[in-house]
Design a protein around this motif. Structure first.
Motif, short mmCIF file in Angstrom:
data_model
loop_
_atom_site.label_atom_id
_atom_site.label_comp_id
_atom_site.label_asym_id
_atom_site.label_seq_id
_atom_site.Cartn_x
_atom_site.Cartn_y
_atom_site.Cartn_z
N ARG A 48 0.96 -0.91 -0.14
CA ARG A 48 0.05 -0.09 0.17
C ARG A 48 1.03 1.15 0.06
O ARG A 48 0.38 2.20 -0.55
N LEU A 49 2.19 1.39 0.56
CA LEU A 49 2.98 2.16 0.33
C LEU A 49 3.42 2.86 -0.83
O LEU A 49 3.91 3.51 -1.22
N ARG A 51 2.08 1.71 -3.65
CA ARG A 51 1.76 1.86 -4.10
C ARG A 51 1.55 3.70 -4.04
O ARG A 51 1.12 4.48 -5.11
N ALA A 52 1.46 4.04 -3.06
CA ALA A 52 0.91 5.53 -2.82
C ALA A 52 2.40 6.55 -4.05
O ALA A 52 2.37 7.06 -3.61
N GLN A 55 2.21 5.60 -7.72
CA GLN A 55 0.95 5.59 -8.58
C GLN A 55 0.61 7.12 -7.95
O GLN A 55 0.05 7.28 -8.97
N VAL A 56 0.20 7.16 -6.78
CA VAL A 56 -0.40 8.48 -6.54
C VAL A 56 0.70 9.58 -6.73
O VAL A 56 0.40 10.47 -6.77
N GLY A 57 1.97 9.01 -5.76
CA GLY A 57 2.90 9.84 -5.76
C GLY A 57 3.63 10.86 -6.77
O GLY A 57 4.15 11.52 -7.21
N ALA A 186 2.95 7.53 3.44
CA ALA A 186 1.81 7.45 2.95
C ALA A 186 0.59 8.88 2.93
O ALA A 186 0.12 9.39 1.30
N VAL A 189 2.21 11.86 1.26
CA VAL A 189 1.66 11.37 -0.29
C VAL A 189 0.33 11.39 -0.98
O VAL A 189 -0.47 12.33 -1.45
N LEU A 190 -0.44 11.01 0.22
CA LEU A 190 -1.51 11.00 -0.76
C LEU A 190 -2.71 12.59 -0.02
O LEU A 190 -3.93 12.88 -0.86
N TYR A 191 -2.21 12.71 1.41
CA TYR A 191 -3.14 14.07 1.23
C TYR A 191 -3.37 15.14 0.70
O TYR A 191 -3.72 16.24 1.21
#
Length: 215
Positions: A48-49, A51-52, A55-57, A186, A189-191
């Protein structure tokens, strides 16, 4: 769990997980046969980390590997570990040297930090990647003639300070030091896109309150 279950629970294709294993972003599973391995909840959390970050960051694999190395560095105390992990995240451009706007931006940023009494930031100075990113952003405002002195920046800094309290409250909700460091990375990056989106939505509401016709 076997690879197929790890893939299902993480939402990542088995081929992607195998790639992360090859790139040492994920530790090997416990070997149970010559061709099969078993994975646990630690692998699921790490995926999950990863991927964050990727893929997200939008982080390059090599950079993600550096961030994960900082996450796992047990030689540091928890504060240093959190700092090393978050500082390893990608930052923006570096300040342009021998540029009048950069000189003004550096002065105002340092003045802001002194007024806020942010000792940790003052000690690090531009060795802190976010400090350099802030200088670059402020120098662009200087060049375009928009308000950006320490007084103008102070309300944003105070809002950021309150957000930092919220961030660390979330991080402290995780039990182990490693989980806390992973969460700090995480959530950073996500927030960030969450904060950007909420700011724009809030501006739309405030604009309507000030300038809207009520139609």
């Amino acid at each position: 769990m076997r690879l197929a279950e790890l893939s299902e629970r993480s939402g990542l294709p088995a081929a992607t997980i195998k790639y992360y294993l090859r790139e040492q972003l994920l530790s090997p599973g416990r070997r149970i046969t010559a061709t099969q391995a078993e994975y646990g909840d630690d692998h699921l959390r790490r995926l999950r980390l990863v991927r964050a970050l990727i893929q997200v960051g939008k982080m390059p694999v090599a950079t993600a590997r550096q961030v994960l190395a900082a996450v796992e560095d047990e030689s540091l105390d928890q504060n240093a570990r959190l700092g090393a992990a978050v500082w390893a995240l990608p930052q923006g451009q570096k300040p342009v040297e021998d540029d009048p706007a950069t000189a003004v931006a550096r002065r105002e940023v340092e003045l802001l930090m002194r007024r806020l009494d942010w000792k940790e930031c003052l000690d690090a100075g531009e060795e802190a990647p976010a400090w350099g990113t802030l200088v670059v952003a402020v120098s662009a405002l200087v060049r375009l003639g928009y308000p950006c002195d320490a007084d103008d920046l102070a309300p944003y800094a105070r809002a950021a300070a309150q957000l930092a309290v919220t961030d660390l409250d979330l991080v402290e909700g995780f039990h182990t030091p490693l989980e806390q460091v992973e969460a700090a990375v995480a959530l950073t990056v996500l927030y960030e896109p969450v904060l950007l989106s909420l700011r724009r939505l809030a501006e739309a509401e405030e604009s309507n309150r000030r300038f809207g016709t009520g139609d």
